[in-house]
Design a protein around this motif. Structure first.
Motif, PDB file in Angstrom:
ATOM      1  N   PRO A 243       0.956  -1.246  -0.035  1.00  0.00           N
ATOM      2  CA  PRO A 243       0.067  -0.050   0.149  1.00  0.00           C
ATOM      3  C   PRO A 243       0.895   1.169  -0.008  1.00  0.00           C
ATOM      4  O   PRO A 243       2.005   1.159   0.571  1.00  0.00           O
ATOM      5  CB  PRO A 243      -0.717  -0.225   1.207  1.00  0.00           C
ATOM      6  CG  PRO A 243      -0.115  -1.258   2.064  1.00  0.00           C
ATOM      7  CD  PRO A 243       0.727  -2.160   1.263  1.00  0.00           C
ATOM      8  N   LEU A 244       0.258   2.266  -0.506  1.00  0.00           N
ATOM      9  CA  LEU A 244       1.185   3.727  -0.684  1.00  0.00           C
ATOM     10  C   LEU A 244       1.532   3.977   0.864  1.00  0.00           C
ATOM     11  O   LEU A 244       2.733   4.440   0.960  1.00  0.00           O
ATOM     12  CB  LEU A 244       0.355   4.656  -1.370  1.00  0.00           C
ATOM     13  CG  LEU A 244       0.132   4.408  -2.766  1.00  0.00           C
ATOM     14  CD1 LEU A 244      -0.899   5.389  -3.501  1.00  0.00           C
ATOM     15  CD2 LEU A 244       1.342   4.343  -3.415  1.00  0.00           C
ATOM     16  N   TRP A 245       0.420   4.001   1.900  1.00  0.00           N
ATOM     17  CA  TRP A 245       1.111   4.325   3.253  1.00  0.00           C
ATOM     18  C   TRP A 245       2.294   3.759   3.512  1.00  0.00           C
ATOM     19  O   TRP A 245       2.996   4.361   4.201  1.00  0.00           O
ATOM     20  CB  TRP A 245      -0.214   4.259   4.131  1.00  0.00           C
ATOM     21  CG  TRP A 245      -0.620   2.893   4.281  1.00  0.00           C
ATOM     22  CD1 TRP A 245      -1.520   2.286   3.988  1.00  0.00           C
ATOM     23  CD2 TRP A 245      -0.004   2.035   5.399  1.00  0.00           C
ATOM     24  NE1 TRP A 245      -1.664   1.044   4.462  1.00  0.00           N
ATOM     25  CE2 TRP A 245      -0.674   0.833   5.417  1.00  0.00           C
ATOM     26  CE3 TRP A 245       1.031   2.044   6.126  1.00  0.00           C
ATOM     27  CZ2 TRP A 245      -0.382  -0.407   6.003  1.00  0.00           C
ATOM     28  CZ3 TRP A 245       1.340   0.867   7.021  1.00  0.00           C
ATOM     29  CH2 TRP A 245       0.656  -0.090   6.954  1.00  0.00           C
ATOM     30  N   TYR A 246       2.387   2.567   3.161  1.00  0.00           N
ATOM     31  CA  TYR A 246       3.575   1.631   3.658  1.00  0.00           C
ATOM     32  C   TYR A 246       4.865   2.212   3.180  1.00  0.00           C
ATOM     33  O   TYR A 246       5.954   2.346   3.694  1.00  0.00           O
ATOM     34  CB  TYR A 246       3.427   0.330   3.449  1.00  0.00           C
ATOM     35  CG  TYR A 246       4.703  -0.733   4.019  1.00  0.00           C
ATOM     36  CD1 TYR A 246       4.851  -0.815   5.291  1.00  0.00           C
ATOM     37  CD2 TYR A 246       5.466  -1.275   2.909  1.00  0.00           C
ATOM     38  CE1 TYR A 246       5.976  -1.366   5.754  1.00  0.00           C
ATOM     39  CE2 TYR A 246       6.475  -2.020   3.701  1.00  0.00           C
ATOM     40  CZ  TYR A 246       6.701  -2.171   4.876  1.00  0.00           C
ATOM     41  OH  TYR A 246       7.998  -3.070   5.261  1.00  0.00           O
ATOM     42  N   ARG A 247       4.646   2.277   1.641  1.00  0.00           N
ATOM     43  CA  ARG A 247       5.975   2.834   1.022  1.00  0.00           C
ATOM     44  C   ARG A 247       6.331   4.369   1.818  1.00  0.00           C
ATOM     45  O   ARG A 247       7.679   4.486   1.713  1.00  0.00           O
ATOM     46  CB  ARG A 247       5.511   2.978  -0.467  1.00  0.00           C
ATOM     47  CG  ARG A 247       5.498   1.489  -0.909  1.00  0.00           C
ATOM     48  CD  ARG A 247       5.675   1.173  -2.275  1.00  0.00           C
ATOM     49  NE  ARG A 247       5.383   2.436  -3.092  1.00  0.00           N
ATOM     50  CZ  ARG A 247       4.051   2.210  -4.183  1.00  0.00           C
ATOM     51  NH1 ARG A 247       3.727   1.153  -4.492  1.00  0.00           N
ATOM     52  NH2 ARG A 247       4.089   3.323  -5.013  1.00  0.00           N
ATOM     53  N   ASN A 248       5.392   5.091   2.004  1.00  0.00           N
ATOM     54  CA  ASN A 248       5.807   6.460   2.528  1.00  0.00           C
ATOM     55  C   ASN A 248       6.210   6.339   4.061  1.00  0.00           C
ATOM     56  O   ASN A 248       7.317   7.081   4.188  1.00  0.00           O
ATOM     57  CB  ASN A 248       4.403   7.244   2.449  1.00  0.00           C
ATOM     58  CG  ASN A 248       4.096   7.730   1.333  1.00  0.00           C
ATOM     59  OD1 ASN A 248       4.822   8.503   0.549  1.00  0.00           O
ATOM     60  ND2 ASN A 248       2.801   7.457   0.735  1.00  0.00           N
ATOM     61  N   ILE A 249       5.587   5.473   4.920  1.00  0.00           N
ATOM     62  CA  ILE A 249       6.566   5.432   6.265  1.00  0.00           C
ATOM     63  C   ILE A 249       7.824   4.587   6.118  1.00  0.00           C
ATOM     64  O   ILE A 249       8.471   5.054   7.097  1.00  0.00           O
ATOM     65  CB  ILE A 249       5.600   4.804   7.079  1.00  0.00           C
ATOM     66  CG1 ILE A 249       5.122   3.111   6.885  1.00  0.00           C
ATOM     67  CG2 ILE A 249       3.908   5.524   7.365  1.00  0.00           C
ATOM     68  CD1 ILE A 249       4.666   2.672   8.173  1.00  0.00           C
ATOM     69  N   GLN A 250       8.197   4.009   4.931  1.00  0.00           N
ATOM     70  CA  GLN A 250       9.635   3.685   5.152  1.00  0.00           C
ATOM     71  C   GLN A 250      10.498   4.667   4.892  1.00  0.00           C
ATOM     72  O   GLN A 250      11.452   4.659   5.409  1.00  0.00           O
ATOM     73  CB  GLN A 250       9.581   2.407   3.848  1.00  0.00           C
ATOM     74  CG  GLN A 250       9.146   1.189   3.966  1.00  0.00           C
ATOM     75  CD  GLN A 250       9.175   0.334   2.717  1.00  0.00           C
ATOM     76  OE1 GLN A 250       8.666   0.710   1.786  1.00  0.00           O
ATOM     77  NE2 GLN A 250       9.790  -0.846   3.066  1.00  0.00           N
ATOM     78  N   ASP A 251       9.958   5.740   4.084  1.00  0.00           N
ATOM     79  CA  ASP A 251      10.966   6.815   3.781  1.00  0.00           C
ATOM     80  C   ASP A 251      10.829   7.635   4.991  1.00  0.00           C
ATOM     81  O   ASP A 251      11.792   8.479   5.367  1.00  0.00           O
ATOM     82  CB  ASP A 251      10.580   7.771   2.671  1.00  0.00           C
ATOM     83  CG  ASP A 251      10.927   7.093   1.423  1.00  0.00           C
ATOM     84  OD1 ASP A 251      11.537   5.899   1.739  1.00  0.00           O
ATOM     85  OD2 ASP A 251      10.844   7.514   0.389  1.00  0.00           O
TER      86      ASP A 251
END
Length: 156
Positions: free
Chosen positions: A88-96
């Protein structure tokens, strides 16, 4: 409540937040926040929290609604995307940018997100499936190892 096909900016005590483009998620997030955490706090019988995170390209604070489990004082969320082959997009964002804001019921607080190791995931997975049984079928539906994220409160 305004209904749109894009999910707009919703006000919150921490400033303007971009709601999910999914209208039902945006509506639930709006109800959850506007009620001060007294409404919209479950999804299919499972407890939900609001996750505010910063978009890795836009720099905009975004909000989504996620089912959660617990591990001691920490909250656990599952990057399942319904068993999709992509995160999910939220996951990719919180990785950064792992520094996030949570609303859990009536409480709002900062937290730091960390993806669990395979060993930690194996330990908490049965609890998460107890919280929301479809997680088991979501994992079987994809070859992607669905991440589990620990949200640890940072204001204590």
């Amino acid at each position: 409540m305004a209904h749109g096909n894009g999910g707009g900016n919703g006000g919150s005590s921490s400033g303007a937040v971009k709601l999910s483009p999914s209208s039902w998620v945006a509506e639930q997030a709006e109800l959850y926040e506007e009620s001060g955490g007294t409404k919209g706090t479950t999804m299919q019988g499972a407890p939900c929290l609001l996750l505010d995170y910063v978009g890795r390209r836009s720099g905009i604070t975004r909000r989504t609604v996620l089912i959660y489990g617990r591990d001691g004082d920490d909250h656990l969320i599952v990057a399942s995307k319904g068993g999709s082959d992509e995160h999910p997009l939220w996951y990719r964002n919180i990785q950064d940018n792992p520094d996030v804001q949570l609303r859990v019921g009536t409480e709002r607080f900062p937290a730091r997100a960390e993806t669990l190791s395979p060993e930690e995931k194996a330990r908490v997975w049965p609890h998460l499936v107890d919280v929301f049984a479809p997680y088991e079928s979501y994992q079987k539906k994809t070859t992607r190892d669905i991440p589990v994220v620990r949200l640890r409160r940072t204001d204590v």
